[in-house]
Design a protein around this motif. Structure first.
Motif, short mmCIF file in Angstrom:
data_model
loop_
_atom_site.label_atom_id
_atom_site.label_comp_id
_atom_site.label_asym_id
_atom_site.label_seq_id
_atom_site.Cartn_x
_atom_site.Cartn_y
_atom_site.Cartn_z
N ALA A 11 7.63 17.81 -2.50
CA ALA A 11 6.57 18.17 -1.89
C ALA A 11 5.90 17.29 -1.21
N ALA A 12 6.50 15.84 -1.42
CA ALA A 12 5.56 14.60 -0.77
C ALA A 12 6.43 13.70 -0.38
N ALA B 147 -3.80 22.03 7.82
CA ALA B 147 -2.78 23.31 7.91
C ALA B 147 -2.10 23.26 6.75
N ALA B 148 -1.46 22.00 6.15
CA ALA B 148 -0.73 21.79 5.09
C ALA B 148 -1.29 21.79 3.78
N LEU C 13 -3.00 12.05 0.03
CA LEU C 13 -3.40 13.27 0.93
C LEU C 13 -3.31 14.49 -0.04
N SER C 14 -4.32 14.93 -0.45
CA SER C 14 -4.27 15.82 -1.56
C SER C 14 -5.16 17.18 -1.54
N ASP C 15 -4.84 18.15 -2.28
CA ASP C 15 -5.50 19.34 -2.25
C ASP C 15 -6.80 19.18 -3.11
N GLU C 16 -6.95 18.33 -3.95
CA GLU C 16 -7.91 17.82 -4.98
C GLU C 16 -8.76 16.75 -4.71
N GLU C 17 -9.80 16.65 -5.25
CA GLU C 17 -10.58 15.50 -5.07
C GLU C 17 -9.97 14.52 -6.31
N SER C 18 -10.22 13.16 -6.17
CA SER C 18 -9.93 12.08 -7.27
C SER C 18 -10.01 12.70 -8.42
N HIS C 19 -9.23 12.44 -9.50
CA HIS C 19 -9.37 12.67 -11.01
C HIS C 19 -10.14 11.48 -11.54
N LEU D 179 0.77 -1.16 0.08
CA LEU D 179 -0.06 -0.09 -0.19
C LEU D 179 0.85 1.12 0.09
N SER D 180 0.69 1.90 -1.00
CA SER D 180 1.48 3.46 -0.86
C SER D 180 0.68 4.57 -0.39
N ILE D 181 1.45 5.38 0.51
CA ILE D 181 0.54 6.48 1.07
C ILE D 181 1.36 7.69 1.05
N ARG D 182 0.78 8.53 0.25
CA ARG D 182 1.42 10.10 -0.13
C ARG D 182 1.06 10.86 0.99
N VAL D 183 1.99 11.61 1.56
CA VAL D 183 1.93 12.64 2.55
C VAL D 183 2.44 13.81 2.25
N PRO D 184 1.95 14.88 2.33
CA PRO D 184 2.63 16.12 1.90
C PRO D 184 4.03 16.67 2.65
#
Ligand code: MTE
Ligand code: MO
Length: 397
Positions: free
Chosen positions: A83-84, A159-160, A233-239, A62-67
């Motif tokens: 950035a992440a 906050a991020a 963890l993103s600033d955008e909805e899923s594309h 499982l990959s987890i992308r954190v800013p």
């Protein structure tokens, strides 16, 4: 063969599509038990079941992308950018965290689409009233998984600049495009979003997302991503297509060509709903006993279910049952956390010997109610049908 990994399925299903597999249990079976047996739990697959579903889990990652700035030290091999950080976890890493079990109903936004298409044609797969089921899910809280990576809390993510939690599944189309969906970050705040490996005390079945699925309780089925391979963890909805070009509601006047997907919010919490699962007329024909389910999105409790046997002229409040006959705690903190469905039953006099029409409508803790008819909720994609549910008794009704 893209469909080489399909599991053996229960023979009792009403199969709505074979490839990809879509099936719902008969209503009488569905409302018989509070927790739906795993084999009878409705299945909604958009794509073939992926190989990971039937593998032993040892190779699963499982990959987890954190800013950057909120994550702790990456583990398990990394490819951090400025950035992440991308963390890689094994199934054992997730299962080493505290296990949580919670009951949550999962409902497809297209539940009861067939009724809607009877009113006016819609685009979407057929479902009667059983594209919903209820299970006890076991897994790790996503907030605990993030904490194990050094993310202090949801506030630090906000906050991020994080606004959405974006998931991808292992199931892919012929071009390699995978299933994906996202939930708003604030859904994580209650701490109940799970990465689940257990269902009703058994290992997660292949059709329901083995070895790991997202359980976002209170949120529409489409966001409960099965065979989850990545969390970002993103600033955008899923594309993904299913986030942006599907699973949205429109005004009854909007036709397919005019549907402006960008202007409509993605479906997250579902509206209050209920349905009749079973009716039994007494031996003397004077009364009917009806049983069914009721469900409110967003963890809101169902507070009342009204049932009629004369087509909606007169009503009585049904008996309600939550888990093990207990009505669960209504609220904890700021957010409702009653994620399971409510089963109801009522015995009512029939308006004529052996004949009538059973109608049900439910009320949630915000006093939201169901609309009487389909005309006002009809939409071209056939989603969000929560009109009063009607079942004729003894012919015309
Ligand atoms: N996750 C993946 N990876 N692929 C899918 O096709 N279908 C979604 C959701 N998660 C889907 C998925 C939809 S639309 C629904 S309604 C639920 O899974 C159904 O969950 P179930 O098959 O366990 O009942
Ligand atoms: Mo769905």
């Amino acid at each position: 063969d893209a469909y080489a990994n399909e599991p053996t399925r229960w023979s009792g299903f009403a199969v709505r599509s074979a490839k990809p597999f879509n099936a719902e249990p008969p209503p009488g079976v569905l409302v018989r038990t509070y927790h739906t047996p795993n084999e009878a739990f409705y299945v909604r697959n958009h794509l073939p079941v992926p190989a990971v579903a039937t593998a032993d889990g040892a190779d699963y990652r499982l990959s987890i992308r954190v800013p950057g700035g909120v994550a702790g030290a990456p583990r398990g091999g990394v490819s951090p950018t400025d950035a992440a950080c991308v963390h890689t976890l094994s199934l054992a890493d997730v299962q080493a965290l505290p296990a949580v079990t919670l009951t949550a109903a999962v409902q497809c936004a297209g539940n009861r689409r067939t009724e809607m298409s009877g009113h006016r044609a819609v685009k979407g797969g057929a479902w009667d009233a059983c594209a919903i089921s209820n299970a006890a899910w076991t897994g790790a809280r996503l907030t605990d998984v993030l904490a194990s990576l050094g993310v202090p809390d949801v506030g630090a993510l906000a906050a991020a600049g994080v606004r959405h939690v974006v998931f991808e599944g292992a199931d892919a189309d012929a071009e390699g495009g995978v299933y994906g969906a996202s939930i708003p970050l604030d859904v994580l705040a209650a701490g109940d979003v799970l990465l689940a490996w257990g269902m009703n005390g058994e290992p997660l079945p292949a059709d329901h997302g083995a070895p790991l699925r997202v359980v976002a309780p209170g949120i529409v089925g489409a966001r409960n991503v099965k065979w989850v391979t990545s969390v970002a963890l993103s600033d955008e909805e899923s594309h993904s297509h299913w986030q942006r070009r599907d699973y949205k509601g429109f005004c009854p006047s909007v036709c397919l060509e005019d549907a402006d997907y960008d202007s409509a919010p993605s479906i997250q919490e579902l509206p209050i709903t209920s349905a009749v699962g079973e009716v039994a007329v007494s031996a003397d024909g004077r009364s009917v006993t009806a049983r069914g389910y009721a469900y409110a999105g967003g963890g809101r409790p169902v507070v009342r279910v009204d049932v009629s046997a004369d087509g909606g002229k007169t009503w009585a409040a049904a008996d309600l049952a939550g888990a093990d006959g207990q009505v669960p705690a209504a609220v904890c903190g700021a957010r409702y956390r009653d994620y399971g469905w409510t089963l109801w039953s009522a015995t009512l006099p029939l308006p004529a010997p052996g004949r009538g029409e059973v109608v049900v409508k439910a009320v949630d803790s915000s006093y939201n109610v169901q609309p009487e008819g389909l005309a006002g909720v009809w939409n071209v994609r056939g989603v969000l049908n929560n009109a009063w549910h009607r079942v004729p008794v003894g012919g015309e009704g």
